[in-house]
Motif scaffolding. Structure first.
Motif, short mmCIF file in Angstrom:
data_model
loop_
_atom_site.label_atom_id
_atom_site.label_comp_id
_atom_site.label_asym_id
_atom_site.label_seq_id
_atom_site.Cartn_x
_atom_site.Cartn_y
_atom_site.Cartn_z
N LEU A 54 0.82 -1.21 0.00
CA LEU A 54 0.00 0.00 0.00
C LEU A 54 0.86 1.27 0.00
O LEU A 54 0.54 2.23 -0.70
CB LEU A 54 -0.97 -0.02 1.17
N HIS A 55 1.95 1.27 0.76
CA HIS A 55 2.85 2.43 0.72
C HIS A 55 3.46 2.60 -0.68
O HIS A 55 3.59 3.73 -1.16
CB HIS A 55 3.98 2.30 1.76
N SER A 56 3.82 1.51 -1.32
CA SER A 56 4.40 1.59 -2.67
C SER A 56 3.42 2.23 -3.64
O SER A 56 3.81 3.03 -4.49
CB SER A 56 4.82 0.20 -3.16
N ILE A 57 2.15 1.90 -3.51
CA ILE A 57 1.12 2.52 -4.36
C ILE A 57 0.95 3.99 -3.96
O ILE A 57 0.86 4.87 -4.83
CB ILE A 57 -0.21 1.75 -4.26
N PHE A 58 0.90 4.25 -2.67
CA PHE A 58 0.69 5.61 -2.16
C PHE A 58 1.71 6.58 -2.75
O PHE A 58 1.34 7.66 -3.23
CB PHE A 58 0.77 5.60 -0.63
N TRP A 59 3.00 6.22 -2.73
CA TRP A 59 4.02 7.15 -3.22
C TRP A 59 3.81 7.49 -4.68
O TRP A 59 4.00 8.64 -5.08
CB TRP A 59 5.43 6.57 -3.03
N THR A 60 3.43 6.52 -5.49
CA THR A 60 3.26 6.80 -6.92
C THR A 60 1.96 7.53 -7.21
O THR A 60 1.78 8.05 -8.31
CB THR A 60 3.32 5.51 -7.77
N ASN A 61 1.04 7.57 -6.25
CA ASN A 61 -0.21 8.29 -6.43
C ASN A 61 -0.07 9.79 -6.21
O ASN A 61 -1.03 10.53 -6.33
CB ASN A 61 -1.29 7.78 -5.48
N LEU A 62 1.13 10.24 -5.87
CA LEU A 62 1.33 11.65 -5.55
C LEU A 62 2.11 12.35 -6.66
O LEU A 62 2.98 11.77 -7.29
CB LEU A 62 2.09 11.78 -4.23
#
Length: 179
Positions: A54-62
């Motif tokens: 989830l953190h890996s997805i979070f970073w790319t969502n920004l």
């Protein structure tokens, strides 16, 4: 940058270290045939690995620029939620109202061919099997306490200004191809 580095290094990095340790412990239990602790380490792995993913997805969502969903993603948002504003309101509400720590998640559910929203406590709880995460909002306190103090609502509201909808659209395209 320092705030993101702390979040990335300490919290996300801790999840990666934890998952690696959990995998080592599971492997050791399998090699020795002593499965007494495997249940414990499997649960820990679920927690740590879910955090990492989830953190890996979070970073790319920004991103550093405001943009809105377009194309197929926007069409699906309108079909499944009525409008982008309704999706934003719904996703914002469930993200703000997570009990304790967790995530607001926009995902694609292949079994229904619809976008869906999840309110996820911690990392490993309250999921729908098969949902492919497209966008995640980290509402663990560590994500916002340095800048927003205890004001989760302000953090979530401000986050919509830097969501990279192009990446979210790419994830949807991949999910559609996989299903």
């Amino acid at each position: 940058m320092k705030k993101r580095c702390m979040h990335y290094t300490f919290h996300h990095g801790g999840a990666v270290k934890g998952a690696n340790k959990d995998l080592q412990q599971i492997q050791a239990a399998l090699q020795t045939g002593n499965l007494e602790t495997v249940d414990y380490w499997t649960k820990k792995l679920s927690y740590h690995l879910s955090s990492h993913i989830l953190h890996s997805i979070f970073w790319t969502n920004l991103t550093n620029k405001k943009n809105d969903p377009t194309g197929n993603l926007l069409k699906r948002i309108e079909r499944d939620f009525g409008s982008y504003d309704k999706l934003k309101g719904y996703l914002s509400k469930i993200s703000k109202d997570v009990d304790g720590n967790g995530w607001g998640i926009l995902g694609y559910q292949p079994y229904t061919d619809k976008l869906t929203l999840l309110q996820c406590e911690n990392h490993e709880k309250l999921t729908q099997w098969g949902v492919i995460p497209l966008l995640v909002i980290d509402v663990w306190e560590h994500a916002y306490y340095l800048k927003f103090k205890n004001k989760r609502n302000d953090f979530v509201d401000n986050l919509f200004n830097i969501i990279n909808w192009g990446i979210v659209a790419q994830r949807l395209d991949i999910a559609l191809k996989l299903s």
